[in-house]
Design an enzyme around this catalytic site. Structure first.
Site, mmCIF file in Angstrom:
data_model
loop_
_atom_site.group_PDB
_atom_site.id
_atom_site.type_symbol
_atom_site.label_atom_id
_atom_site.label_comp_id
_atom_site.label_asym_id
_atom_site.label_seq_id
_atom_site.Cartn_x
_atom_site.Cartn_y
_atom_site.Cartn_z
ATOM 1 N N LYS A 162 0.825 -1.222 0.000
ATOM 2 C CA LYS A 162 0.000 0.000 0.000
ATOM 3 C C LYS A 162 0.857 1.270 0.000
ATOM 4 O O LYS A 162 0.375 2.359 -0.262
ATOM 5 C CB LYS A 162 -0.969 0.014 1.176
ATOM 6 C CG LYS A 162 -0.311 0.151 2.519
ATOM 7 C CD LYS A 162 -1.306 -0.081 3.615
ATOM 8 C CE LYS A 162 -2.209 1.093 3.842
ATOM 9 N NZ LYS A 162 -2.996 0.978 5.063
ATOM 10 N N ASP A 163 2.168 1.111 0.286
ATOM 11 C CA ASP A 163 3.047 2.287 0.314
ATOM 12 C C ASP A 163 3.863 2.431 -0.963
ATOM 13 O O ASP A 163 4.696 3.345 -1.072
ATOM 14 C CB ASP A 163 4.011 2.184 1.508
ATOM 15 C CG ASP A 163 3.272 2.200 2.839
ATOM 16 O OD1 ASP A 163 2.147 2.748 2.876
ATOM 17 O OD2 ASP A 163 3.786 1.644 3.813
ATOM 18 N N ARG B 95 -8.615 7.801 2.634
ATOM 19 C CA ARG B 95 -9.548 6.781 2.147
ATOM 20 C C ARG B 95 -10.497 6.338 3.247
ATOM 21 O O ARG B 95 -11.703 6.221 3.062
ATOM 22 C CB ARG B 95 -8.754 5.584 1.620
ATOM 23 C CG ARG B 95 -9.546 4.330 1.376
ATOM 24 C CD ARG B 95 -8.650 3.111 1.211
ATOM 25 N NE ARG B 95 -7.804 2.858 2.355
ATOM 26 C CZ ARG B 95 -8.187 2.170 3.446
ATOM 27 N NH1 ARG B 95 -9.408 1.714 3.549
ATOM 28 N NH2 ARG B 95 -7.364 1.972 4.461
ATOM 29 N N ARG B 96 -9.934 6.077 4.439
ATOM 30 C CA ARG B 96 -10.766 5.642 5.573
ATOM 31 C C ARG B 96 -11.698 6.786 5.983
ATOM 32 O O ARG B 96 -12.892 6.599 6.217
ATOM 33 C CB ARG B 96 -9.867 5.246 6.754
ATOM 34 C CG ARG B 96 -9.096 3.971 6.509
ATOM 35 C CD ARG B 96 -8.101 3.662 7.610
ATOM 36 N NE ARG B 96 -7.376 2.422 7.312
ATOM 37 C CZ ARG B 96 -6.090 2.229 7.605
ATOM 38 N NH1 ARG B 96 -5.402 3.172 8.212
ATOM 39 N NH2 ARG B 96 -5.495 1.099 7.286
ATOM 40 N N ARG C 176 -0.635 10.260 13.114
ATOM 41 C CA ARG C 176 0.561 9.763 12.431
ATOM 42 C C ARG C 176 1.349 8.884 13.391
ATOM 43 O O ARG C 176 1.018 8.766 14.574
ATOM 44 C CB ARG C 176 1.459 10.950 11.999
ATOM 45 C CG ARG C 176 0.934 11.821 10.900
ATOM 46 C CD ARG C 176 0.954 11.155 9.525
ATOM 47 N NE ARG C 176 2.091 10.294 9.245
ATOM 48 C CZ ARG C 176 3.280 10.744 8.816
ATOM 49 N NH1 ARG C 176 3.468 12.046 8.670
ATOM 50 N NH2 ARG C 176 4.262 9.893 8.534
ATOM 51 N N ARG D 291 -0.047 4.858 17.225
ATOM 52 C CA ARG D 291 -1.431 5.148 16.861
ATOM 53 C C ARG D 291 -2.429 4.449 17.771
ATOM 54 O O ARG D 291 -3.491 4.992 18.086
ATOM 55 C CB ARG D 291 -1.660 4.811 15.381
ATOM 56 C CG ARG D 291 -1.021 5.896 14.483
ATOM 57 C CD ARG D 291 -1.372 5.715 13.047
ATOM 58 N NE ARG D 291 -0.523 4.691 12.439
ATOM 59 C CZ ARG D 291 -0.949 3.884 11.476
ATOM 60 N NH1 ARG D 291 -2.178 3.970 11.033
ATOM 61 N NH2 ARG D 291 -0.159 2.999 10.958
ATOM 62 N N CYS E 275 -0.334 7.368 -2.373
ATOM 63 C CA CYS E 275 -0.699 6.558 -1.198
ATOM 64 C C CYS E 275 -1.632 7.323 -0.264
ATOM 65 O O CYS E 275 -2.157 6.796 0.683
ATOM 66 C CB CYS E 275 0.536 6.060 -0.455
ATOM 67 S SG CYS E 275 1.484 7.355 0.351
HETATM 68 N N1 PBG Z 1 2.024 3.362 6.009
HETATM 69 C C1 PBG Z 1 1.013 2.753 6.830
HETATM 70 C C2 PBG Z 1 0.929 1.272 6.616
HETATM 71 N N2 PBG Z 1 1.505 0.627 5.581
HETATM 72 C C3 PBG Z 1 1.148 -0.728 5.667
HETATM 73 C C4 PBG Z 1 0.350 -0.889 6.791
HETATM 74 C C5 PBG Z 1 -0.303 -2.120 7.264
HETATM 75 C C6 PBG Z 1 0.286 -3.387 6.675
HETATM 76 C C7 PBG Z 1 -0.234 -3.714 5.296
HETATM 77 O O1 PBG Z 1 -1.193 -3.091 4.784
HETATM 78 O O2 PBG Z 1 0.345 -4.656 4.714
HETATM 79 C C8 PBG Z 1 0.248 0.343 7.424
HETATM 80 C C9 PBG Z 1 -0.428 0.599 8.712
HETATM 81 C C10 PBG Z 1 -1.923 0.923 8.569
HETATM 82 O O3 PBG Z 1 -2.395 1.245 7.485
HETATM 83 O O4 PBG Z 1 -2.604 0.845 9.611
#
Ligand code: PBG
Length: 312
Positions: free
Chosen positions: A83-84, A130-131, A148, A154, A241
């Protein structure tokens, strides 16, 4: 397999180190004689902690410095949370493995209250537009608070910032052993996960045949198809992202089912659609669903969010 040593580049956050160590263990189990070393690299996203990511701007906040080290030959592969990972890679680098997905859902953490029972005007901590957009679409009265920091930070902000709940990815919580703090797992059709959520991506130099051969066994084809479709949708929407775009692919047999969502940050406007087709056509399915969402109002929504035109 001709490698004798593999250097894995990783961020130094707890979650990134867990993911990199998992990869290291899998490689050591597969190749007992190979030396596998972790190389910790600080990224821009790790350095800027007091500003919401959407305001930092730029792409690859959590990967750029790692890719630069790879291009300098200092590491052989990088382990990223998918996701990053931006939808485009620097010349010469690419995604070689997508690992089997952990739970892709968003986790709701509170003092026991479920989402449906939140008080009017409840304060919800999240780091993702998004959330925020999806929860506000359901409950416009909620007060969204940007939080953050790493996973543990968090979770702590629930009490420290006097929040009613915080939202994190279940995958990160499960990997770090925090499953028991989860109050509720939000249904993926209610809070559609982030593109690539729950999946890890292994990136390396595309001319490094030995490393590519060594790590390919970790690829999970169904997850790779699903994430390919999700990322094709994100790319057509010109997203990064930190955008109010969500998409989630699931595979049944040889068929890919993809849901996509575009929303205004305050949840006031949104478009949502689904598409299904052969999993091997994941890239086309993701792009096609993006075109449908953009045509259904998504283009205007995103141009207002980006404050610029989206290419036709
Ligand atoms: N940069 C935030 C991030 N990048 C990946 C994850 C969770 C692990 C994943 O999605 O594989 C998270 C933490 C979150 O969104 O709570």
């Amino acid at each position: 397999m001709t490698v004798s040593k593999l250097r894995i580049g990783t961020r130094a956050s707890q979650l990134a180190l867990w993911q990199a160590n998992w990869t290291k263990s899998e490689l050591e189990r597969r190749y007992p004689g190979v030396e596998v070393e972790l190389v910790k690299i600080k990224t821009t996203g790790d350095k800027i902690l007091d500003v919401p990511l959407a305001q930092v701007g730029g792409k690859g906040l959590f990967v750029k410095e790692i890719e630069e080290a790879m291009l300098r030959g200092e590491i052989d592969l990088a382990v990223h949370s998918m996701k990053d990972v931006p939808t485009e890679f620097p010349e010469g680098l690419g995604l070689v493995v997508t690992t089997e997905r952990e739970d892709p859902r968003d986790a709701f953490i509170s003092d026991g209250v479920r989402f449906a029972d939140l008080r009017p005007g409840a304060r919800i901590g999240t780091s993702a537009l998004r959330r925020q957009a999806q929860l506000l679409a359901a409950r416009p009265d909620l007060e969204m608070v940007i939080i953050r920091g790493n996973v543990e930070t968090r979770i702590r902000k629930l009490k420290e910032d006097n929040l009613d709940a915080v939202i994190l990815a279940a995958a990160g919580l499960n990997r770090l052993g925090f499953t028991d703090v989860i109050t509720e797992l939000l249904a993926p059709d209610f809070s559609i996960p982030a593109i690539g959520q729950g999946a890890l991506g292994l990136e390396c130099r595309l001319d490094d045949r030995a490393t590519i051969e060594a790590i390919s066994f970790l690829n999970h084809a169904p997850t790779a198809w699903a994430v390919t479709a999700e990322r094709a949708l994100l790319k057509r929407c010109e997203g990064g992202c930190q955008v109010p775009i969500a998409a989630h692919g699931t595979i049944s047999g040889d068929t890919l089912h993809l849901v996509g969502f575009i929303a205004a940050v305050d949840g006031s406007r949104s478009v949502r659609d689904t598409i299904s087709g052969p999993a091997v056509e994941a890239q086309r399915l993701g792009s096609e669903l993006a075109e449908r969402l953009l045509a259904a109002g998504g283009k205007q929504i995103l141009e207002d969010v980006y404050q610029r035109e989206i290419a036709h």
